[in-house]
Design an enzyme around this catalytic site. Structure first.
Site, mmCIF file in Angstrom:
data_model
loop_
_atom_site.group_PDB
_atom_site.id
_atom_site.type_symbol
_atom_site.label_atom_id
_atom_site.label_comp_id
_atom_site.label_asym_id
_atom_site.label_seq_id
_atom_site.Cartn_x
_atom_site.Cartn_y
_atom_site.Cartn_z
ATOM 1 N N LYS A 120 -5.596 0.250 -0.761
ATOM 2 C CA LYS A 120 -6.325 -0.160 0.439
ATOM 3 C C LYS A 120 -7.441 -1.143 0.095
ATOM 4 O O LYS A 120 -7.566 -2.191 0.717
ATOM 5 C CB LYS A 120 -6.880 1.069 1.156
ATOM 6 C CG LYS A 120 -7.571 0.770 2.460
ATOM 7 C CD LYS A 120 -9.072 0.697 2.282
ATOM 8 C CE LYS A 120 -9.746 0.369 3.606
ATOM 9 N NZ LYS A 120 -11.211 0.297 3.448
ATOM 10 N N ASP A 138 -5.579 1.961 6.375
ATOM 11 C CA ASP A 138 -6.470 3.102 6.229
ATOM 12 C C ASP A 138 -6.058 4.166 7.239
ATOM 13 O O ASP A 138 -5.014 4.054 7.871
ATOM 14 C CB ASP A 138 -7.929 2.673 6.433
ATOM 15 C CG ASP A 138 -8.113 2.001 7.774
ATOM 16 O OD1 ASP A 138 -7.279 2.239 8.677
ATOM 17 O OD2 ASP A 138 -9.071 1.248 7.945
#
Length: 212
Positions: A120, A138
């Site tokens: 991420k 996310d």
DNA sequence: AACTCGGGGCA
DNA sequence: TGCCCAGAGTT
């Protein structure tokens, strides 16, 4: 979701929140990298508060190392997971100096090799700092993509893969920003505000008609 | 896949 | 007061 609906989906999200990305506040790739490491499982307000004072003192790997673990912790004490984050940030700074000439590397492989940097975080840096059309999945995006039916998947990686397939090129660069804001302010985890949602008519969520 | 780190925000 | 949050590393 059909391609035409996807296009409408992102057009409306863009119209909903046209303001620039909050990550643009950071002046360098290094500041962005540190800020995104700090933001894991933390609110952006707490990260903004910490980085505002931190980057006045340490805006390079050298200065960050000079600050030391105690000095760094003093700035980020009010952020969750601060012990491991302080450790990871300093270890990352050492690697930047030893292997990358003090710069933030531009490859996914080198980024994910940095302590505290996962998929991420690497995707955010690649997108915001280096202009690559990545989408950082996310918890917000994972929820929105699944709930709406935009890009359903069992794992974040699967959602990311399907988003890259389905999101039109014109929306790719900013897609993760719009999706995150939508998930944060409208398509929330607990009580989604479907009455105020600009894409409710495109949404596949069965519970969208629920009261509240 | 499950577990841990963790203070702050919010209902 | 209880639960969740702009995750990553370890087992």
């Amino acid at each position: 979701m059909p391609p035409e609906a996807v296009r409408t989906f992102f057009s409306r999200l863009r119209a909903e929140r046209p303001e620039p990305r909050s990550e643009l506040r950071y002046r360098t790739p290094f500041e962005l990298l540190v800020a995104v490491i700090l933001s894991a499982q933390a609110t952006d307000a707490s990260v903004n508060k910490a980085t505002e004072t931190l980057f006045r003192v340490a805006d390079t790997p050298e200065k960050m190392l000079a600050l030391g673990e105690e000095g760094l912790r003093r700035h980020i004490r009010h952020i969750g997971l601060h012990n491991s984050k302080a450790r990871n940030i300093l270890a990352t700074c050492r690697i930047l100096l030893e292997r990358h000439g003090g710069e933030v590397p531009r490859s996914r492989e080198a980024l994910e090799a940095l302590p505290g940097v996962g998929r991420k975080t690497a995707n955010v840096v690649l997108n915001v700092a280096f202009g690559e059309p990545t989408i950082a999945v996310d918890t917000h995006i994972f929820r929105v993509a699944n709930r709406t039916g935009l890009a359903p998947g069992r794992t974040p990686r699967e959602v990311e893969r399907r988003l890259l397939e389905v999101v039109p090129e014109t929306f790719r660069r900013h897609a993760h920003h719009w999706l995150i804001l939508h998930g944060r302010y409208v398509c929330t985890a607990r009580r989604p505000r479907c009455g105020a949602c600009p894409v409710a008519d495109l949404c596949a969520w069965e519970g969208k008609a629920a009261p509240g």
